[in-house]
Structure formats: C-alpha cells, structure tokens
Design an enzyme around this catalytic site. Structure first.
Site, mmCIF file in Angstrom:
data_model
loop_
_atom_site.group_PDB
_atom_site.id
_atom_site.type_symbol
_atom_site.label_atom_id
_atom_site.label_comp_id
_atom_site.label_asym_id
_atom_site.label_seq_id
_atom_site.Cartn_x
_atom_site.Cartn_y
_atom_site.Cartn_z
ATOM 1 N N HIS A 27 -13.857 98.989 39.847
ATOM 2 C CA HIS A 27 -14.935 99.157 40.833
ATOM 3 C C HIS A 27 -14.882 100.531 41.491
ATOM 4 O O HIS A 27 -15.914 101.070 41.877
ATOM 5 C CB HIS A 27 -14.826 98.066 41.913
ATOM 6 N N ASP A 124 -20.243 97.951 47.135
ATOM 7 C CA ASP A 124 -20.039 97.259 45.872
ATOM 8 C C ASP A 124 -20.650 95.866 46.015
ATOM 9 O O ASP A 124 -20.443 95.183 47.023
ATOM 10 C CB ASP A 124 -18.543 97.146 45.569
ATOM 11 N N THR A 146 -21.348 96.770 39.359
ATOM 12 C CA THR A 146 -20.492 97.410 38.351
ATOM 13 C C THR A 146 -20.401 96.541 37.093
ATOM 14 O O THR A 146 -19.459 96.663 36.322
ATOM 15 C CB THR A 146 -19.088 97.693 38.921
ATOM 16 N N HIS A 362 -10.482 93.897 26.314
ATOM 17 C CA HIS A 362 -10.849 92.648 27.000
ATOM 18 C C HIS A 362 -12.346 92.636 27.325
ATOM 19 O O HIS A 362 -12.855 91.662 27.845
ATOM 20 C CB HIS A 362 -10.022 92.511 28.274
ATOM 21 N N ASN A 366 -16.599 98.497 32.299
ATOM 22 C CA ASN A 366 -16.327 99.935 32.155
ATOM 23 C C ASN A 366 -15.794 100.243 30.765
ATOM 24 O O ASN A 366 -16.226 101.205 30.116
ATOM 25 C CB ASN A 366 -15.318 100.414 33.203
ATOM 26 N N ASP A 386 -16.955 88.535 33.654
ATOM 27 C CA ASP A 386 -18.088 88.925 32.813
ATOM 28 C C ASP A 386 -17.671 89.314 31.396
ATOM 29 O O ASP A 386 -18.514 89.713 30.593
ATOM 30 C CB ASP A 386 -18.823 90.096 33.471
ATOM 31 N N GLN A 387 -16.380 89.215 31.086
ATOM 32 C CA GLN A 387 -15.905 89.715 29.789
ATOM 33 C C GLN A 387 -16.484 88.916 28.614
ATOM 34 O O GLN A 387 -16.677 89.452 27.525
ATOM 35 C CB GLN A 387 -14.369 89.713 29.766
#
Ligand code: UDP
Length: 460
Positions: A27, A124, A146, A362, A366, A386-387
């Site tokens: 983040h 954020d 993000t 993973h 980013n 969110d992976q």
C-alpha cells in the site's frame, strides 16, 4: 498537536494534498508514487501523514514532500499481533489512528491560511474507521484503491454475493468453478476471501471493506488502466456514485520506490551471470504466509525442476514458525546449486532483468502489475485476499500465466516450473505476456488520467 517531521513548509503557497497511506508494503508504494505524480505533474504541494508503525524514512524521499507522523498508540499485545495476525493488527491500528489522524488534519487546516490550502485528503481505501472519520472532516476526500477494478467490483457486490449464496467455504467445495453472475470471468472460488479465518470472520472483514466503498467521498483513484481492465472500469464507474480515475500503472509512471526492507542487490549480479529468460523469480510478496509443508515442497520442487531460481524467503514467510523475525530454514539436503535465496529482492529490477524468464507469484496486485509491465509470464499461487481474483485474470482473462495445481507436491511443482519456463504452455503465455506488455506501455505513454485527476483536485 502532531509535530512536523520534516519540511513543514514544503510547497508553501500551492494547493496541498494530504495523503495517508496504509503502512504495509503493498500500500505504501502506490501512495508514494501517487504523491510524486501529484507533485511533479500536478504542481501540487504534498503532505504525507504516517503512522509510527512502518514509518517511512523522509530521507529516502524528495525534500519537498512534507511528512507528519500521527503517533498512534497501540497496546503492546496489539503491536505484537503484526507478526502473527495481520488483520487483527490492522483493525487495532485503524482504531488507534482515528483520533491522531483527525488532529493532524485539523492542525494542517489551521495553518492553511498562510500555507496554501488543503485541496483534499487522499486515503488508502482499506482504512475503515479512519475513512469514516475522514468523511466527517468537511474536507474533500478521495480514496486510493491499491487493488484492481475487478476486485473493487467484487467488494462492492459483497453483500449481494452473501445474500445470493455465492460466498461459501471454497476448500473442496463443488461450487468453486461456478460462474458468479455479473462478475464474470470470476467463479465462486475466485472471490476475495481470507483463508485462515473462519468464514464468518472473513465475511465480517470483507463486509467492512465493502461498506467502506460507500462512505461519502469526492472520488476514487485506482492503480489500474484501460489496456487491462477497460471493461471492469466501465462497469465499476457505472456502479459508483463518484468519479473513478484509473491512473495506473503507478510504478511505471513514477520513479518512487518505497521499501520497508533493504533489498539484496547482489542478486542482480547473480542474474547477470545467467542467459536470457533462464531464471524463474519466486516471491510471495510482503505478507502472505505458506505452511511449512508447502514451503518444503516449493524448495524440493524448485531444485528438482533443473531451472535456475531466485527465491525471496523473507522472515515470516512460513506460518506458525516459532520466530517470525528470522528467515525460515530450507529443508535439509535440498540442492541449492542452481538457486539463490534472498530475504528481499529489488523486485522491479529483477523482473526487468533479461535473465528473468518467469515469475512464480502470489498475485498481489502490485506484483501482478509489475509482472505485466515487464512482460514476464507468471506461475500463480494465490494465498488470500484479492490474489484469487488477480490469478483468474492472469490465467484466464489475459492468458499471461498458469495457476499452480491445487494438490501441492514437489513433483507437480517441478513440472509446473518446467512447463512455464520451457514447455509449450509456457511459450503460449509468454507470447501473450509480450503482447500485453506492449499494450501496457502504450498506456504509460499517456498522461491523460493523471492530468484529469489533477484538474479534478484543483477544482475541489
Ligand atoms: N517486493 C519487493 N521485493 C520482494 C518482494 C516484494 O520489492 O522481495 C515488492 C513488490 O515489488 C511489490 C510489493 O513488494 O511492489 C508487494 O506488493 P503486492 O501487492 O504484490 O503484494 P503484498 O505484499 O501486498 O501481498
């Protein structure tokens, strides 16, 4: 009143944007990249509020960024939770930041008359109580997301997904491959989730993230871009009541890098000694954990693959180890002659290095963006959050990666690594990755999104 750590008058006389990042690696970087863009392209003055936890080092940032520590106070046991239960730690931190955050913004506004004026606060989007408090300050508020637009839509729809029975425990669930209406190509098993927590606790947390998207604000900033998510962005914009600015990929637009650990730069020289596209780079990001069993199978599988590998084994990577501050031990007897293990890598440089031919990741957002922008094909091993969404897009939507088989043993790991690096499927995803990289870089060449955002901020 919070003390100013450095450059209290940096940018005096210009309109000021106050940013408050979430103090975790994934983040911090995008928020600092955004800060630099607002300053460089927008001519805006920038103040970064920050926690004592994972405080950024002002000396590593340009001198005209003002830093204000908010000095949150956490009980000792709450601080200790950071190493073992990330979410418990985050919830305590969020609660502890509310009052000092309010005080910091109030103090900046008091100074506003002779120090330009505070145009807006950018938070954020994962802050919860802090975001709610920010909405009541009477200052225009924007949230930096993000995560991807697809993840944002998944979160926004979360209450409906629960009501319609799409949020289920996914392990061995026969419904995991069922498509989720309105969120295609996501399937039940791809939805945002927090493994390791029971379903109830995980749902409670995701519901909070979802509700936070409805906090009144002036706009939303996303670290994504049309070349990869035009459709999702269009849908998200229709679902939001405020404007969405897709200003990504931020890491390509701004040179700022924020790193909480010192990167091992020697691995770049190690890469120099390898032929083009011969090395697989392995990293699970900054917070994901794997079990000791999975870690050992990764080690054996990598060594059995015959493929040279650069592996980030950071302290805390293996869950449940006695001391989460030391680097986990590799299993006895594993052949490391073709591998290099580092506690932290200069990831963006590694991905841009010609010797890097694959990225076992993973699929944090980013890392996914960084892999896409360098055209490196991926082997996806999602852990939580969110992976799973990102993995679905990597493997299915963009076709730039393969997912590691669910049954995780050294033989299959070795096969998957070889398939990615020298197999036919690897060739296919590598070609797609090259093509997507070209499209991504065309987006990078345009400054339209960030210019629109700057104009909007100036109009507030
Ligand atoms: N990263 C890095 N060196 C490493 C591992 C990770 O610089 O050895 C950086 C990576 O480039 C990315 C960030 O850490 O920018 C991780 O963010 P991501 O969203 O991928 O995952 P998270 O850590 O939030 O799960």
């Amino acid at each position: 009143m919070p003390s100013l750590e450095r450059s209290p008058d940096a940018g005096a006389g210009r309109r000021r944007v106050v940013l408050f990042p979430l103090p975790y690696q994934g983040h911090l970087s995008p928020m600092f990249q955004l800060a630099a863009l607002l300053r460089d392209r927008g001519g805006l003055a920038v103040t970064v509020l920050h926690t004592d936890f994972n405080a950024p080092d002002p000396a590593r940032h340009p001198p005209d960024i003002a830093f204000v520590p908010i000095h949150e106070s956490l009980a000792e046991e709450e601080q200790a939770a950071a190493a073992v239960d990330l979410h418990a730690h985050f919830l305590s931190l969020d609660a502890a930041c509310v009052a000092p955050f309010r005080a910091a913004v109030a103090s900046l506004r008091e100074k506003a008359e002779d120090d330009g004026d505070v145009a807006c606060v950018v938070l954020d989007s994962n802050w919860l109580a802090v975001l709610a408090a920010a909405a009541e300050l009477g200052v225009p508020l924007l949230a930096l997301r993000t995560v991807s637009a697809a993840t944002s839509r998944n979160l926004l729809a979360f209450r409906r997904l629960c009501d319609d029975g799409y949020v289920v425990p996914v392990v061995n669930d026969e419904r995991r491959d069922e498509p989720v209406p309105g969120l295609e190509p996501l399937r039940v098993g791809d939805l945002v989730r927090y493994d390791g927590w029971d379903v109830e606790k995980s749902c409670e947390f995701i519901t909070k993230l979802s509700d936070a998207m409805r906090v009144p604000m002036s706009g939303v900033i996303l670290n994504t871009f049309d070349a990869i998510e035009a459709d999702e962005l269009g849908k998200l914009q229709a679902e939001l009541s405020v404007r969405a600015f897709a200003v990504g990929p931020l890491h390509k637009l701004s040179p700022e890098t924020t790193t909480l650990r010192p990167p091992h730069r020697g691995c770049l020289a190690w890469l120099d000694a390898h032929p083009p596209r011969s090395v697989i780079y392995v990293s699970m990001g900054s917070v994901a954990k794997v079990s000791r069993k999975v870690f050992d199978e990764m080690a054996w599988g990598l060594s059995a693959s015959g493929v040279p590998f650069l592996w980030v084994v950071r302290p805390g990577l293996v869950g449940g180890e006695d001391d989460a501050t030391v680097v986990p031990q590799l299993p006895d007897g594993v052949d490391m002659s073709r591998g290099m293990v580092v506690p932290w890598a200069p990831q963006r440089e590694v991905l841009a290095h010609p010797a890097t031919g694959g990225f076992w990741t993973h699929c944090g957002w980013n890392s996914t963006l960084e892999g896409i922008c360098e055209g490196v094909p991926m082997l996806a091993q999602p852990c939580f959050s969110d992976q799973t969404v990102n993995t679905r897009y990597v493997t299915h939507q963009w076709g730039v990666g393969m997912e590691l088989v669910k049954v995780f043993d050294r033989v299959r790991v070795g096969e998957a690594v070889r398939e990615l690096m020298v197999g036919e499927e690897g060739d296919r995803v590598r070609d797609n990755a090259r093509r997507l990289r070209i499209q991504a870089n065309q987006c990078v060449a345009s400054t339209r999104a960030i210019d629109d955002l700057v104009e909007f901020v100036r109009s507030l």
